[in-house]
Design an enzyme around this catalytic site. Sequence first.
Site, mmCIF file in Angstrom:
data_model
loop_
_atom_site.group_PDB
_atom_site.id
_atom_site.type_symbol
_atom_site.label_atom_id
_atom_site.label_comp_id
_atom_site.label_asym_id
_atom_site.label_seq_id
_atom_site.Cartn_x
_atom_site.Cartn_y
_atom_site.Cartn_z
ATOM 1 N N GLU B 105 1.030 -1.123 0.028
ATOM 2 C CA GLU B 105 0.089 -0.025 -0.072
ATOM 3 C C GLU B 105 0.797 1.173 0.223
ATOM 4 O OE1 GLU B 105 -3.552 0.981 0.096
ATOM 5 O OE2 GLU B 105 -2.430 2.892 -0.002
ATOM 6 N N ASP B 154 -6.078 -4.201 -5.777
ATOM 7 C CA ASP B 154 -7.178 -3.451 -4.894
ATOM 8 C C ASP B 154 -6.785 -2.098 -5.225
ATOM 9 O OD1 ASP B 154 -9.348 -2.649 -3.756
ATOM 10 O OD2 ASP B 154 -8.796 -3.942 -1.923
ATOM 11 N N SER B 155 -6.933 -1.259 -6.268
ATOM 12 C CA SER B 155 -6.601 -0.115 -6.426
ATOM 13 C C SER B 155 -7.741 0.875 -6.438
ATOM 14 C CB SER B 155 -5.846 -0.125 -7.618
ATOM 15 O OG SER B 155 -6.631 -0.048 -8.963
ATOM 16 N N THR B 156 -7.251 2.054 -6.488
ATOM 17 C CA THR B 156 -8.239 3.537 -6.326
ATOM 18 C C THR B 156 -8.303 3.560 -8.003
ATOM 19 O OG1 THR B 156 -6.176 5.000 -6.322
ATOM 20 C CG2 THR B 156 -7.615 4.486 -4.349
#
Lengths: 484, 283
Positions: B105, B154-156
């Site tokens: 992250e 699991d991205s923006t």
Amino acid sequence: MKYISQENAPILEALERMKIARLVPFDVPGHKRGRGNPELTKFLGEQCLSVDVNSMKMLDNLCHPVSVIKEAEELAAEAFGAAHAFFMVGGTTSAVQAMVMSACKQGDKIIMPRNVHRSAINALILCGAVPIYVNPQMDPTLGISLGMSVSDVERAIKENPDAKAVLVNNPTYYGICSDIKSIAKLAHEHGMLLLADEAHGSHLYFSDKLPVAAMHAGADMAAISMHKSGGSLTQSSILLIGDRVSQGYVHQIINLTQTTSASYLLMVSLDISRRNMALRGKALVDKIIAQVQYARDEINTIGDYYAYSSELINGDSIFDFDITKLAIYTRSIGLAGVEVYDLLRDEYDIQTEFGDIANLLAYVSVGDREKDIERLVSALAEIRRNYRQTGREMMKAEYISPQVVCGPQEAFYGEKESLPLYDTSGRVCSEFVMCYPPGIPILAPGERITEEILRYIRYARKKGCQMTGPEDMELKQLNVLTHI
Amino acid sequence: MLWFTEQHTPNVRFSIKVDRQLFSEQSEFQRIDVFESEEFGRVLTLDGYLMLTEKDEFIYHEMIAHVPMCVHPQAKNVLVIGGGDGGTVRELCKYKTIEKIDLVEIDERVVDISKLYLPKVACALEDPRVHCYYEDGLKFIRHVEDEYDLIIVDSTDPFGPGEGLFTKEFYGNCFKALHEDGIMVNQHESPFYQEDAYAMQRAHKRICHSFPISRVYQVHIPTYPSGHWLFGFASRKYHPVKEVNWQAWKDLRIRCRYYNCPLHAGSFALPNYVEELLRDVED
């Protein structure tokens, strides 16, 4: 007289005053603050069009600066450590030309490295001066031209004591610097001027971690591309001069070819960028140095690629290295620099500055973000993984020493005929042939065409280099002199 | 009355009534806010964009984790890129067979704040199998080769800090980081509004260039623009539906509120207009 300092931006302040004055424009430009061209205004923005104005009393005039432009130029001169600074709106090309034409007249000699930008040789076509080329040393592995060795310059000066000036690239596109201080000293001892093409060096003035800037090294004139490392708008540039040249005469030379409707967008961008660099340049350059060093280290751990730096320094032809430059040797993955350049753009949506036969140059500047550096490095790693080739024959770039048969002006305006390119071997070229970028001529007007040069052109073309210069834009034909 | 509003397009807005703001901070990378709302429970937003709500986050996290895990139940080493809220990790931790979960992250503050304010989501981040790395995902993956069975992106969105996770160089590096039977699943934007659809097409095109199998599955997320959301399923070997051992997954007896095997199979059946958008960018 009111006190102004580097905190000021006289042209910016004058434009702001002009906006407040809400003048009714019955002068050019005809778009009248954008109202007359709504499509253009929508695209560029109202702010932009509202200051695209003409010279007027409150805004001064670049052809004859007496107020705000004069002040802005004085601040620039102070920031760069020059006796005077001229704002230029025709690109650094116009600054290089003004510099050469101020130093030389018809028939005068000027000593320069062969890897000068085309603008310098163009100036010779215009003013009729004759080049004395110094062979820039060549790195046999990287295939790039280096700087001039001091002893080569000294020999050229001894052999041509009547030469008027010496021109130095400070640095080259790749970041290579000659020993400009010693060369300046030599030139002055022999009554010659020292001119510096600093198209890739405007940031040198603002950091002590970088090679010496030309004016600080004793140069008499320097053409600096503020729009490259300084952050101003494309086409804006500055010409710096020292005490040995007459400000008024240089000004006359500039006005020979400069527009009388200089763009305030360009001039205000120079003013704001000068202020930014003067106030914050040191920190900005530090950030670029750190980013480039990070990128270099990461690229060098990918394998095969070689992102070079100050380890190249050899005390002579690589007297110093501009560590803000990110040049990467790519032949070791079996790809020409220009092939990697094309892959980055077509496959990875990354536009780099240029690729040549063996190297890729990524331009890193004040505007770069860390995540973009990550993308560049990752894309290079992917290109190596997916496209690496082995056992491919790669042409070794070598310095091809030019055979100058006559001066550029004589050749350019001489009686000529057009021949199919590959039938021109042995003839004298009357125009330029260059790979663009970097825009350094393979052939300049007045030079003998050889088999070796034709072979190089064929190879560079095959690799996807763009060839520019000749009258025949497709370079099927080349103009050569009829009488030689 | 306090409302959180997100612009889903220049012409469409989505609002949630907010009880109060629990937290706000500008981190090194983005602005992080947590709100308490009556309808959706706690809401996490980054740079003003809604990332998750307590009410519907289960849909997103179950579907991003269980689909690849059902296809590849032997997965032992898993990499999660983004996902600092911990939701994806929570679902993965339901598999006893997973030995290691690396979470990469970029913004450590997202993890800190999720642990504090979203304990139901972040609850598994302390699991001993989970290792957190706070760095750029693109940089992390560049240095990894033949290491993971599963990578979950699991991205923006494809702008802001997550930009690099929608690039060809990123997907290529993921391929390289996977074992020869590895799977990559990614947050794939939405087909509905034009801007999102462009991003979805670009991502699909780039993934197709890097992986031999590249499929897309859909999911219903009420708080995301249009509610119609997609995930990408890219794989070096396994097909997402054919030859899947459904019984083996059922035998694991993992409790889910959204995911089940027939839904898994059905989620790969897409509306015609979505199929067309995808086909347009496939070579």
